[in-house]
Enzyme design. Structure first.
Site, PDB file in Angstrom:
ATOM      1  N   ARG A 166      23.009 -66.976 -11.660  1.00 30.17           N
ATOM      2  CA  ARG A 166      22.511 -66.884 -10.518  1.00 30.17           C
ATOM      3  C   ARG A 166      22.336 -64.953 -10.293  1.00 30.17           C
ATOM      4  NH1 ARG A 166      25.941 -70.156  -5.878  1.00 30.17           N
ATOM      5  NH2 ARG A 166      24.503 -68.987  -5.257  1.00 30.17           N
TER       6      ARG A 166
ATOM      7  N   HIS B  24      34.164 -71.581 -10.370  1.00 28.63           N
ATOM      8  CA  HIS B  24      33.217 -71.537  -9.721  1.00 28.63           C
ATOM      9  C   HIS B  24      32.123 -72.965 -10.120  1.00 28.63           C
ATOM     10  CE1 HIS B  24      34.028 -68.350  -8.614  1.00 28.63           C
ATOM     11  NE2 HIS B  24      33.719 -67.435  -9.555  1.00 28.63           N
TER      12      HIS B  24
ATOM     13  N   ARG C 271      26.614 -79.424   2.951  1.00 29.05           N
ATOM     14  CA  ARG C 271      25.315 -77.865   3.021  1.00 29.05           C
ATOM     15  C   ARG C 271      24.499 -77.863   1.476  1.00 29.05           C
ATOM     16  NH1 ARG C 271      25.623 -79.393   7.476  1.00 29.05           N
ATOM     17  NH2 ARG C 271      25.702 -78.133   9.579  1.00 29.05           N
TER      18      ARG C 271
ATOM     19  N   GLU D 239      40.541 -69.652 -12.540  1.00 30.06           N
ATOM     20  CA  GLU D 239      39.164 -69.660 -11.029  1.00 30.06           C
ATOM     21  C   GLU D 239      37.809 -70.240 -11.897  1.00 30.06           C
ATOM     22  OE1 GLU D 239      37.919 -65.795 -12.221  1.00 30.06           O
ATOM     23  OE2 GLU D 239      35.707 -65.996 -11.140  1.00 30.06           O
TER      24      GLU D 239
ATOM     25  N   ASN E 153      39.426 -71.667  -6.360  1.00 28.11           N
ATOM     26  CA  ASN E 153      37.837 -70.598  -6.189  1.00 28.11           C
ATOM     27  C   ASN E 153      37.954 -69.837  -5.165  1.00 28.11           C
ATOM     28  OD1 ASN E 153      34.453 -70.109  -5.514  1.00 28.11           O
ATOM     29  ND2 ASN E 153      34.711 -72.499  -5.755  1.00 28.11           N
TER      30      ASN E 153
ATOM     31  N   ALA F 239      32.557 -65.724  -1.994  1.00 19.76           N
ATOM     32  CA  ALA F 239      32.524 -64.736  -2.210  1.00 19.76           C
ATOM     33  C   ALA F 239      32.753 -63.904  -2.771  1.00 19.76           C
ATOM     34  CB  ALA F 239      31.559 -64.359  -0.626  1.00 19.76           C
TER      35      ALA F 239
ATOM     36  N   TYR G  44      25.122 -76.620  -4.664  1.00 17.15           N
ATOM     37  CA  TYR G  44      27.549 -77.779  -4.442  1.00 17.15           C
ATOM     38  C   TYR G  44      27.142 -78.477  -4.972  1.00 17.15           C
ATOM     39  CZ  TYR G  44      27.515 -71.880  -3.319  1.00 17.15           C
ATOM     40  OH  TYR G  44      27.499 -70.730  -3.655  1.00 17.15           O
TER      41      TYR G  44
ATOM     42  N   PRO H 255      35.748 -67.844   1.465  1.00 15.20           N
ATOM     43  CA  PRO H 255      35.066 -68.561   2.401  1.00 15.20           C
ATOM     44  C   PRO H 255      33.817 -69.660   2.202  1.00 15.20           C
ATOM     45  CG  PRO H 255      35.443 -66.160   2.338  1.00 15.20           C
ATOM     46  CD  PRO H 255      36.204 -66.489   1.234  1.00 15.20           C
ATOM     47  N   ASN H 256      33.326 -70.243   3.356  1.00 16.71           N
ATOM     48  CA  ASN H 256      32.327 -71.220   3.593  1.00 16.71           C
ATOM     49  C   ASN H 256      32.939 -72.410   2.549  1.00 16.71           C
ATOM     50  OD1 ASN H 256      30.817 -69.512   4.911  1.00 16.71           O
ATOM     51  ND2 ASN H 256      30.680 -68.440   3.410  1.00 16.71           N
TER      52      ASN H 256
END
Ligand code: CA2
Length: 145
Positions: A108, A101, A19, A99, A75, A78, A24, A11-12
């Protein structure tokens, strides 16, 4: 026939490069695909990349990868921190799972420190920006190429 790596994004991540560049970066998923395809070519691996904002779609694509992919780079965004469904699906996949990120999740918020997916992942990249996907691809090349 060349082996294929499926790169799955949660997601996103369609907003990557559009953005929050301070977190990112400014590269997009098209840049991820271009870089990973170039690395894959060095090892005789082809790349398919997908992104969805829907958990069930990610699960379906992991099932599809069971038939079509030699390895998965994921990835989960969330879903990393919430999804037993994604973990269960990955547990049915027999090849290597890496995996990725983009951000250094351990620097974070505390809720980003736990990953269900890490219970299955053979390797984890965090904090390398989109370069993490290329490094994951290079590792796939060593494992499968
Ligand atoms: O660092 C990563 O790659 C994450 O998987 C990204 C997720 C976050 O929930 C994870 O904790 C860490 C968020 C993806 C959101 O992607 C965006 C990209 C650009 C702009 C806005 C969101």
């Amino acid at each position: 026939m060349s082996k294929t790596i499926h790169i799955l994004n949660g997601p996103n991540l369609n907003l990557l490069g559009k953005r929050q560049p301070e977190i990112y970066g400014s590269d997009t998923l098209d840049d991820v695909l271009r870089t990973c395809s170039a690395v894959g070519a060095e090892f005789g691996l082809s790349v398919v990349q997908r992104q969805s904002n829907w958990e069930g779609q990610i699960v379906d694509w992991i099932h599809e990868a069971r038939e079509q992919a030699a390895g998965i780079i994921i990835n989960p965004a969330a879903l990393t921190h919430t999804s037993v469904a994604v973990l269960d699906a990955l547990n049915t996949f027999e090849g290597p799972v890496i995996e990725v990120h983009i951000s250094q999740v351990h620097k974070r918020e505390a809720f980003r420190h736990h990953s269900y997916v890490s219970l299955r992942a053979d390797a984890v990249m965090a904090g390398f920006g989109i370069h993490g996907y290329a490094l994951a691809m290079r590792h796939m090349g060593k494992l499968l190429g």
